[in-house]
Design a protein around this motif. Structure first.
Motif, short mmCIF file in Angstrom:
data_model
loop_
_atom_site.label_atom_id
_atom_site.label_comp_id
_atom_site.label_asym_id
_atom_site.label_seq_id
_atom_site.Cartn_x
_atom_site.Cartn_y
_atom_site.Cartn_z
N VAL A 136 -17.81 0.55 -11.04
CA VAL A 136 -17.17 1.45 -12.01
C VAL A 136 -17.55 0.94 -13.41
CG1 VAL A 136 -15.02 2.41 -12.88
CG2 VAL A 136 -15.28 1.93 -10.44
N CYS A 137 -18.25 1.77 -14.15
CA CYS A 137 -18.77 1.42 -15.47
C CYS A 137 -17.87 1.98 -16.56
CB CYS A 137 -20.18 1.96 -15.62
SG CYS A 137 -20.94 1.70 -17.24
N VAL A 139 -14.93 -3.84 -11.11
CA VAL A 139 -14.33 -3.19 -9.95
C VAL A 139 -15.42 -2.39 -9.23
CG1 VAL A 139 -12.62 -1.52 -9.16
CG2 VAL A 139 -12.08 -3.07 -11.06
N LEU A 140 -15.49 -2.57 -7.92
CA LEU A 140 -16.44 -1.83 -7.09
C LEU A 140 -15.72 -0.84 -6.20
CD1 LEU A 140 -18.84 -4.64 -5.75
CD2 LEU A 140 -18.93 -3.45 -7.94
N LEU A 141 -16.36 0.30 -5.97
CA LEU A 141 -15.97 1.22 -4.91
C LEU A 141 -16.77 0.89 -3.67
CD1 LEU A 141 -15.87 4.67 -6.75
CD2 LEU A 141 -13.92 3.35 -5.97
N GLU A 142 -16.13 0.97 -2.51
CA GLU A 142 -16.83 0.74 -1.25
C GLU A 142 -16.90 2.05 -0.47
OE1 GLU A 142 -17.06 -2.56 2.32
OE2 GLU A 142 -15.12 -2.23 1.32
N SER A 178 -13.94 -8.51 -9.45
CA SER A 178 -12.52 -8.85 -9.28
C SER A 178 -11.83 -8.02 -8.22
CB SER A 178 -11.78 -8.68 -10.62
OG SER A 178 -12.03 -7.41 -11.18
N ALA A 179 -12.42 -6.89 -7.81
CA ALA A 179 -11.79 -6.05 -6.79
C ALA A 179 -12.82 -5.14 -6.16
CB ALA A 179 -10.67 -5.21 -7.39
N VAL A 180 -12.64 -4.88 -4.86
CA VAL A 180 -13.42 -3.89 -4.12
C VAL A 180 -12.43 -2.91 -3.49
CG1 VAL A 180 -15.06 -3.49 -2.26
CG2 VAL A 180 -15.23 -5.58 -3.63
N VAL A 181 -12.56 -1.62 -3.85
CA VAL A 181 -11.57 -0.62 -3.48
C VAL A 181 -12.25 0.46 -2.63
CG1 VAL A 181 -9.92 1.08 -4.38
CG2 VAL A 181 -10.34 -1.05 -5.64
N PRO A 182 -11.64 0.87 -1.51
CA PRO A 182 -12.23 1.94 -0.70
C PRO A 182 -12.35 3.23 -1.50
CG PRO A 182 -10.49 0.82 0.50
CD PRO A 182 -10.41 0.33 -0.90
N VAL A 183 -13.38 4.00 -1.22
CA VAL A 183 -13.65 5.22 -1.99
C VAL A 183 -12.47 6.19 -1.94
CG1 VAL A 183 -14.82 6.33 -0.06
CG2 VAL A 183 -15.31 7.07 -2.40
N GLY A 184 -11.72 6.19 -0.85
CA GLY A 184 -10.58 7.09 -0.76
C GLY A 184 -9.52 6.83 -1.80
N SER A 185 -9.53 5.63 -2.40
CA SER A 185 -8.58 5.28 -3.47
C SER A 185 -9.31 5.16 -4.81
CB SER A 185 -7.87 3.96 -3.13
OG SER A 185 -7.18 4.05 -1.91
N ALA A 186 -10.27 6.04 -5.04
CA ALA A 186 -11.10 5.94 -6.23
C ALA A 186 -10.29 5.98 -7.52
CB ALA A 186 -12.14 7.06 -6.24
N GLU A 187 -9.27 6.82 -7.58
CA GLU A 187 -8.50 6.89 -8.82
C GLU A 187 -7.76 5.58 -9.08
OE1 GLU A 187 -5.89 10.02 -11.44
OE2 GLU A 187 -6.67 10.57 -9.47
N ASP A 188 -7.31 4.91 -8.02
CA ASP A 188 -6.71 3.59 -8.18
C ASP A 188 -7.72 2.60 -8.73
OD1 ASP A 188 -4.31 4.54 -7.17
OD2 ASP A 188 -4.71 3.83 -5.12
#
Length: 341
Positions: free
Chosen positions: A36-37, A335-338, A311-321
Motif C-alpha cells: 500500500v503506497c 503494509v502489504l496486502l496478501e 509492519s503488517a500483512v493483511v488479507p485482501v478481503g480486509s483491504a480497507e483495514d
C-alpha cells in the motif's frame, strides 16, 4: 477473482473482477503481495493525487509481486511458476525524455494504478493481472516474495539518493521517516554514506528509521534535541512538509545538494529560496525511477534486514483495514496486502 477497486473518494471495494486475457507481448501474473503506497492512500482519501483525479473505477496498486501464470502470443520470460516482481512503468520510448535517458519522467508513461490518463491504467491489486512481459523481473537467489514487495518503493529511494550525487563517506540528512524516508535511509547507507540522520515527528517512525540504518534519529518538533547536526553534506526531503525542506536548506553545507522527494501537500510550498542562492545549494527533484528497480531487487537480496520495515500483512478481503492501518504512522510502516496463500 478478487480485486481492490476504487469507485470514488472513500469508496474502496473488494469485489470480483474479470480474469485477464493476455494480449500479444503480455504475461499473466498471479499476485501474492501488494504494498500500500502513499499514492494509493491519496486516491482513497481524496479521490486523486495532485492533478490525477479519479474519473472512473480503477484497480489500485503498483507495488506487486507474484508468480508467472503464463504468456500471451509472442511473449516470453521467466518460466511459469517462477517468482517475479513487476516493474510498474511502461515508458513510451519516443518522447524527448525517453530519448534523453530519463524515462522516469516520460510525458506519456503508463503506470499501474494511475489516473493520469483516461481510460485509467488499472493497477495490480488483483489476484491475477496481465502486464507487458518485459516488465517482469525474476527474483535474485534467496529473495522471497514478501521482501521483494519492497522493490518498487526502494527503487524510488535509490533514485533519490542517486540524484544527490556521490554520498560515499558523507553525512546525509533525511527529513520524514515514513516508508519512503526509511528506505532512503537504507539506500543512502548502501551507497556508502558514513552517517545518516533521520528526522520525524513520531517516535515509532523514528524507530523504523533506526531499523533501516539511521545513525541518529531526531524529533523534528524539538529544536533542543541533541541529535540535530550542525551541518550535513547532503539531504533528502521525504516528508512533503515545508518544514522538512526548510531544515534541509538550513543544515546542508554551502554548495551541498538537497533532493525534494516528498510531494508537497496541495502542490505548492514556500521555501527559503534565499538560502538556495546564498549557499549555492543544488536543489533537485526526484520522481519515481527507471533502472533502479533492478538495483533495488539486488539490494534487498544483499540486505535482508530491510524486510523488517514491513509492519503488517493483511488479507485482501480486509483491504480497507489495511488502508486505514497504513495511514496511521504511529502504528505502521509498510503494509502489504496478501492475495493468495
Amino acid at each position: 477473482m478478487l480485486g481492490c477497486v476504487l469507485y470514488g473518494q472513500g469508496d474502496l471495494r473488494v469485489e470480483e473482477v474479470p480474469a485477464p486475457v493476455p494480449a500479444a507481448g503480455e504475461a499473466v501474473v498471479d499476485i501474492r503481495y501488494g504494498g500500500v503506497c502513499g499514492s494509493d492512500l491519496h486516491y482513497w482519501r481524496e479521490g486523486g493525487v495532485g492533478d490525477f483525479l479519479l474519473r472512473e473505477p480503477m484497480v489500485l496498486g503498483h507495488e506487486v509481486v507474484g508468480t508467472v501464470a503464463g504468456y500471451g502470443p509472442r511473449a516470453s520470460g521467466p518460466e511459469p511458476g517462477a517468482p517475479v516482481a513487476v516493474h510498474p512503468a511502461t515508458p513510451c520510448g519516443r518522447c524527448p525524455e525517453c530519448l534523453g535517458g530519463r524515462r522516469q519522467v516520460c510525458r506519456d508513461i503508463r503506470y499501474l494504478g494511475s489516473a493520469a490518463r483516461l481510460p485509467h491504467v488499472q493497477g495490480g491489486f488483483a489476484a491475477r493481472i496481465a502486464v507487458p512481459a518485459k516488465q517482469l523481473r525474476a527474483l535474485p537467489d534467496g529473495l522471497g516474495l514478501r521482501a521483494a514487495a519492497l522493490a518498487e518503493p526502494l527503487a524510488v529511494a535509490v533514485h533519490a539518493v542517486r540524484r544527490l550525487g556521490p554520498v560515499d563517506g558523507r553525512h546525509v540528512l533525511v527529513t520524514g521517516a515514513g516508508p519512503i524516508g526509511c528506505l532512503v535511509v537504507a539506500a543512502a547507507k548502501a551507497a556508502g554514506a558514513a552517517r545518516v540522520t533521520a528526522t520525524d515527528l513520531l517516535p515509532e517512525a523514528l524507530r523504523y528509521a533506526g531499523v533501516a540504518g539511521a545513525d541518529v534519529c531526531v524529533r523534528a518538533d524539538d529544536p533542543a534535541d541533541p541529535g540535530w547536526p550542525a551541518e550535513v553534506d547532503a539531504a533528502v526531503e521525504a516528508s512533503g512538509a515545508a518544514s522538512g525542506l526548510d531544515a534541509c536548506l538550513r543544515l546542508v553545507l554551502r554548495g551541498g545538494s538537497v533532493v525534494q522527494l516528498g510531494m508537497p501537500t496541495g502542490g505548492r510550498s514556500a521555501f527559503a529560496a534565499s538560502l538556495v542562492v546564498s549557499k549555492e545549494i543544488e536543489l533537485r527533484g526526484s520522481f519515481r525511477f527507471d533502472g533502479e528497480f533492478d538495483e533495488s531487487l539486488a539490494l534487498l537480496a544483499r540486505e535482508p534486514g530491510i524486510e523488517e520495515l514491513i509492519s503488517a500483512v493483511v488479507p485482501v478481503g480486509s483491504a480497507e483495514d489495511a488502508f486505514t492501518l497504513a495511514t496511521d504512522r504511529a502504528r505502521a510502516c509498510k503494509v502489504l496486502l496478501e492475495f493468495a496463500g
